[in-house]
Design a protein around this motif. Structure first.
Motif, PDB file in Angstrom:
ATOM      1  N   ALA A 163       3.291 -12.463 -10.242  1.00 17.93           N
ATOM      2  CA  ALA A 163       3.921 -13.317 -11.262  1.00 17.93           C
ATOM      3  C   ALA A 163       5.403 -12.987 -11.370  1.00 17.93           C
ATOM      4  CB  ALA A 163       3.217 -13.127 -12.611  1.00 17.93           C
ATOM      5  N   ASP A 166      10.669 -16.254 -13.077  1.00 18.41           N
ATOM      6  CA  ASP A 166      11.460 -17.430 -12.699  1.00 18.41           C
ATOM      7  C   ASP A 166      12.494 -17.725 -13.779  1.00 18.41           C
ATOM      8  OD1 ASP A 166      10.082 -18.626 -14.793  1.00 18.41           O
ATOM      9  OD2 ASP A 166       8.673 -19.661 -13.499  1.00 18.41           O
ATOM     10  N   MET A 169       9.752 -20.127 -17.049  1.00 24.21           N
ATOM     11  CA  MET A 169       8.410 -20.032 -17.640  1.00 24.21           C
ATOM     12  C   MET A 169       7.998 -18.578 -17.803  1.00 24.21           C
ATOM     13  SD  MET A 169       7.037 -23.063 -17.931  1.00 24.21           S
ATOM     14  CE  MET A 169       6.901 -24.688 -17.275  1.00 24.21           C
ATOM     15  N   ILE A 170       8.199 -17.803 -16.763  1.00 20.88           N
ATOM     16  CA  ILE A 170       7.879 -16.369 -16.819  1.00 20.88           C
ATOM     17  C   ILE A 170       9.200 -15.614 -16.965  1.00 20.88           C
ATOM     18  CG2 ILE A 170       6.784 -14.422 -15.635  1.00 20.88           C
ATOM     19  CD1 ILE A 170       4.992 -16.378 -14.173  1.00 20.88           C
ATOM     20  N   LYS A 251      -0.816 -18.436 -13.924  1.00 24.60           N
ATOM     21  CA  LYS A 251      -0.428 -19.651 -13.207  1.00 24.60           C
ATOM     22  C   LYS A 251       0.622 -20.397 -14.010  1.00 24.60           C
ATOM     23  CE  LYS A 251      -4.941 -20.778 -11.353  1.00 24.60           C
ATOM     24  NZ  LYS A 251      -6.008 -21.663 -11.680  1.00 24.60           N
ATOM     25  N   THR A 252       1.622 -20.941 -13.310  1.00 23.32           N
ATOM     26  CA  THR A 252       2.598 -21.771 -14.014  1.00 23.32           C
ATOM     27  C   THR A 252       2.377 -23.224 -13.602  1.00 23.32           C
ATOM     28  OG1 THR A 252       4.180 -21.333 -12.278  1.00 23.32           O
ATOM     29  CG2 THR A 252       4.450 -20.063 -14.271  1.00 23.32           C
ATOM     30  N   GLY A 256       3.403 -25.429 -18.819  1.00 20.30           N
ATOM     31  CA  GLY A 256       3.469 -24.068 -19.327  1.00 20.30           C
ATOM     32  C   GLY A 256       2.801 -23.059 -18.411  1.00 20.30           C
ATOM     33  N   VAL A 257       2.363 -21.971 -19.022  1.00 20.97           N
ATOM     34  CA  VAL A 257       1.818 -20.854 -18.264  1.00 20.97           C
ATOM     35  C   VAL A 257       0.403 -20.573 -18.758  1.00 20.97           C
ATOM     36  CG1 VAL A 257       2.234 -18.461 -17.547  1.00 20.97           C
ATOM     37  CG2 VAL A 257       4.140 -19.867 -18.327  1.00 20.97           C
ATOM     38  N   SER A 258      -0.519 -20.320 -17.827  1.00 18.25           N
ATOM     39  CA  SER A 258      -1.847 -19.893 -18.277  1.00 18.25           C
ATOM     40  C   SER A 258      -2.107 -18.479 -17.753  1.00 18.25           C
ATOM     41  CB  SER A 258      -2.919 -20.876 -17.810  1.00 18.25           C
ATOM     42  OG  SER A 258      -3.105 -20.727 -16.434  1.00 18.25           O
ATOM     43  N   GLU A 272      -3.036 -19.982 -23.050  1.00 20.26           N
ATOM     44  CA  GLU A 272      -2.136 -21.021 -22.541  1.00 20.26           C
ATOM     45  C   GLU A 272      -0.914 -21.086 -23.436  1.00 20.26           C
ATOM     46  OE1 GLU A 272      -5.092 -24.237 -22.087  1.00 20.26           O
ATOM     47  OE2 GLU A 272      -4.677 -23.952 -19.947  1.00 20.26           O
ATOM     48  N   ASP A 274       3.635 -21.925 -23.748  1.00 17.74           N
ATOM     49  CA  ASP A 274       4.784 -22.652 -23.192  1.00 17.74           C
ATOM     50  C   ASP A 274       5.663 -21.725 -22.359  1.00 17.74           C
ATOM     51  OD1 ASP A 274       4.079 -25.014 -24.656  1.00 17.74           O
ATOM     52  OD2 ASP A 274       4.720 -23.922 -26.438  1.00 17.74           O
ATOM     53  N   LYS A 275       5.788 -20.493 -22.838  1.00 19.66           N
ATOM     54  CA  LYS A 275       6.609 -19.492 -22.124  1.00 19.66           C
ATOM     55  C   LYS A 275       5.882 -18.158 -22.174  1.00 19.66           C
ATOM     56  CE  LYS A 275      10.607 -22.006 -22.238  1.00 19.66           C
ATOM     57  NZ  LYS A 275      11.289 -22.488 -21.068  1.00 19.66           N
TER      58      LYS A 275
END
Ligand code: FAD
Ligand code: NAI
Length: 475
Positions: A163, A166, A169-170, A251-252, A256-258, A272, A274-275
């Motif tokens: 992960a 980026d 998101m992450i 996962k993005t 968003g991100v899970s 889950e 958003d960021k």
């Protein structure tokens, strides 16, 4: 033609810029090389601390605390606010301005102290009789030779495997300080210092915040009683902290991100958001330093190996701050920088690791110095403890913030203060008294007999010292 210096400092964060100034004060011809760039590509002295750490995080903590106060606490004072709103862009602009003031302040200090600044990456090329050759690649390319080198290249955020950051998101600490709108749902991995501070910022602004922490205990390095009190306050605020978790696949997607994770009971969960901010510690930074060119020894974590005096494996090469062992704190880096400059000058620079304070700038603030109760127990040391709650402190009542306590730990026989732990209002400022007391090897009775201003939060410190001898006056 290379430029010769007595001391070259690589890195202009709190460890490096302070070392450079102290060395210049001591009469050396000093250069500092730093590669950090601001948004316009210009120099931005101050390192992680000034650009993406201590300073911008405290600016956002202050803005969000003001918003929280206005929204939830001003009414208690009879102040009615209608249409309260948060302009995130303005808050970020203010933070950037605070950062710039600090960047410019260091440039000014370099001029004042006659430290020559080079903007670019400093790399070891070779050692010679004249000293170490350092190549500077960047907006002021050059070749420098220094008799002494101080490496202060700091640290970088650690990413979770699979992960990468980026910064959209992450997020590392860098992206976490630039989020342009309040995320509805925010996830954090790691409930350490950054997790709690950044989680607090965005929760106060309205995010639903979930923090996933691998360890089964909350703030393991903090005195257990203080950590319990802090956790109660965070729970009440709605900061959702899950302990003992195992983080799985991240996962993005467009939205968003899970995060797949397993809770302490082994049940599979899905978060889950958003960021996602990943704050699972930092790694020492020696990227591009050219350590191998001169045989500078690193340990298995990538930290530069140093002895107690910050001497590396090479003669006349020193290293300080986050890139070496010890706590990753700006004031620890600064103290090491000063001590190294003084050692180069033949003086006896000294850093007392036992009196390095820690502060977590949440609300309530958490601050401590010295040993925790659990450390004393496991060392088999006989101790006395005294606590005093802010609930019984007049100034805290007047402030409307009575969360928390001050706790003293003193040697059972000599009464020497072994540790002081605070959770509550202005803990970051109150801890200084304890640091001074411990540096002078004071007893709890010394603090108990000192006159403290009334009404002040510092009276809680005096009362906690009195409590060691079971003679509080106001509780
Ligand atoms: P850094 O500040 O990382 O500076 C290193 C500098 O060296 C950087 O400018 C880097 O660009 C430069 N550099 C690296 N390699 C080279 C090279 N080869 N050539 C030229 N330049 C190079 N600590 C506290 O005490 N209080 C806080 O409140 C606090 N808050 C924090 C909040 C966040 C979000 C983060 C991430 C950290 C925080 N810290 C805090 C920790 C603090 O920022 C660090 O401990 C401190 O910055 C370390 O200082 P340093 O000088 O060792 O390294
Ligand atoms: P940290 O070391 O404070 O906390 C990291 C947390 O992440 C720990 O609780 C750890 O158990 C947890 N963790 C590690 N791997 C994990 C995983 N795979 N899944 C879930 N949890 C995991 O590190 P943080 O918050 O990143 O901060 C780095 C450093 O920066 C701090 O240790 C401190 O030195 C400095 N800092 C200091 C501040 C201050 O002085 N107020 C503020 C912010 C940072």
């Amino acid at each position: 033609m290379s430029k010769q210096f007595d001391v070259i400092v690589i890195g202009g964060g709190p460890g490096g810029y302070i070392a450079a100034i102290r060395a210049a004060q001591l009469g050396f011809n000093v250069a500092c090389v730093d590669e950090w760039k601001n948004a316009r590509g210009g120099p931005a002295l101050g390192g992680t601390c000034t650009n993406v750490g201590c300073i911008p995080s405290k600016a956002l903590l202050q803005s969000s605390e003001n918003f929280d106060q206005a929204g939830h606490h001003f009414a208690d004072h009879g102040i009615e606010i209608k249409g309260l709103a948060m302009d995130v862009a303005k808050m970020l602009g203010r933070k950037d301005a605070v950062v710039k003031q600090n960047n410019d302040g260091i440039l000014y200090l370099f001029k004042k102290n006659k430290v020559t600044f080079f903007h670019g990456r400093g790399t070891f090329v070779k050692a010679s009789d004249a000293g170490y050759e350092i190549n500077v690649a960047g907006s002021t390319p050059d070749t420098l030779v220094g008799k002494h080198i101080i490496v202060a290249t700091g640290s970088n955020a650690r990413a979770l495997p699979g992960a990468p950051f980026d910064e959209e998101m992450i997020l590392s600490n860098d992206g976490a300080l630039r989020v342009g709108a309040v995320p509805q749902k925010l996830g954090l991995i790691g409930s350490g210092v950054i997790g709690l501070e950044m989680g607090s910022v965005w929760r106060r602004l309205g995010s639903e915040v979930t923090v996933l922490e691998a360890l089964p205990t909350f703030l393991g390095a903090v005195d257990e009683q203080i950590a319990r009190e802090a956790k109660k306050a965070f729970d009440k605020q709605g900061l959702k902290i899950e302990l003992g978790v195992k983080v799985g696949e991240i996962k993005t997607g467009k939205k968003g991100v899970s995060v797949a994770w397993t809770n302490a009971r082994g049940e599979a969960q899905l978060l889950e958001v958003d960021k996602l901010i990943v704050s699972i510690g930092r790694v020492p930074n020696t990227i591009g330093l050219g350590a191998e060119a001169v045989g500078l020894k690193l340990d298995e974590r990538g930290a530069i190996v140093v002895d107690d005096d910050c001497k590396t494996s090479l003669p006349n090469v020193w290293a300080v701050g986050d890139v070496v062992r010890g706590p990753m704190l700006a004031h620890k880096a600064e103290e090491e920088g000063v001590a190294v400059a003084e050692r180069i000058a033949g003086q006896h620079g000294h850093v007392n690791f036992n009196t390095v304070p820690w502060v977590i700038y949440t609300s309530p603030e958490i601050a401590w110095v010295g040993q925790t109760e659990q450390q004393l127990k496991s060392a088999g040391r006989a101790y006395k403890a005294g606590t005093f709650p802010f609930l019984a402190n007049g100034r805290a009542r007047a402030l409307g913030d009575t969360t928390g306590m001050v706790k003293f730990l003193a040697d059972a026989a000599t009464d020497e203060i072994l540790g002081v732990h605070i959770v509550g209002p202005q803990a970051s400022e109150l801890i200084s008294e304890a640091v001074v007391a411990m540096e002078f090897r004071a007893s709890s009775e010394d603090i108990a007999r000192i006159c403290h201003a009334h009404p002040s939060l510092s009276e809680a410190t005096k009362e906690a010292a009195l409590a060691v001898d079971k003679r509080t006056l106001n509780f």
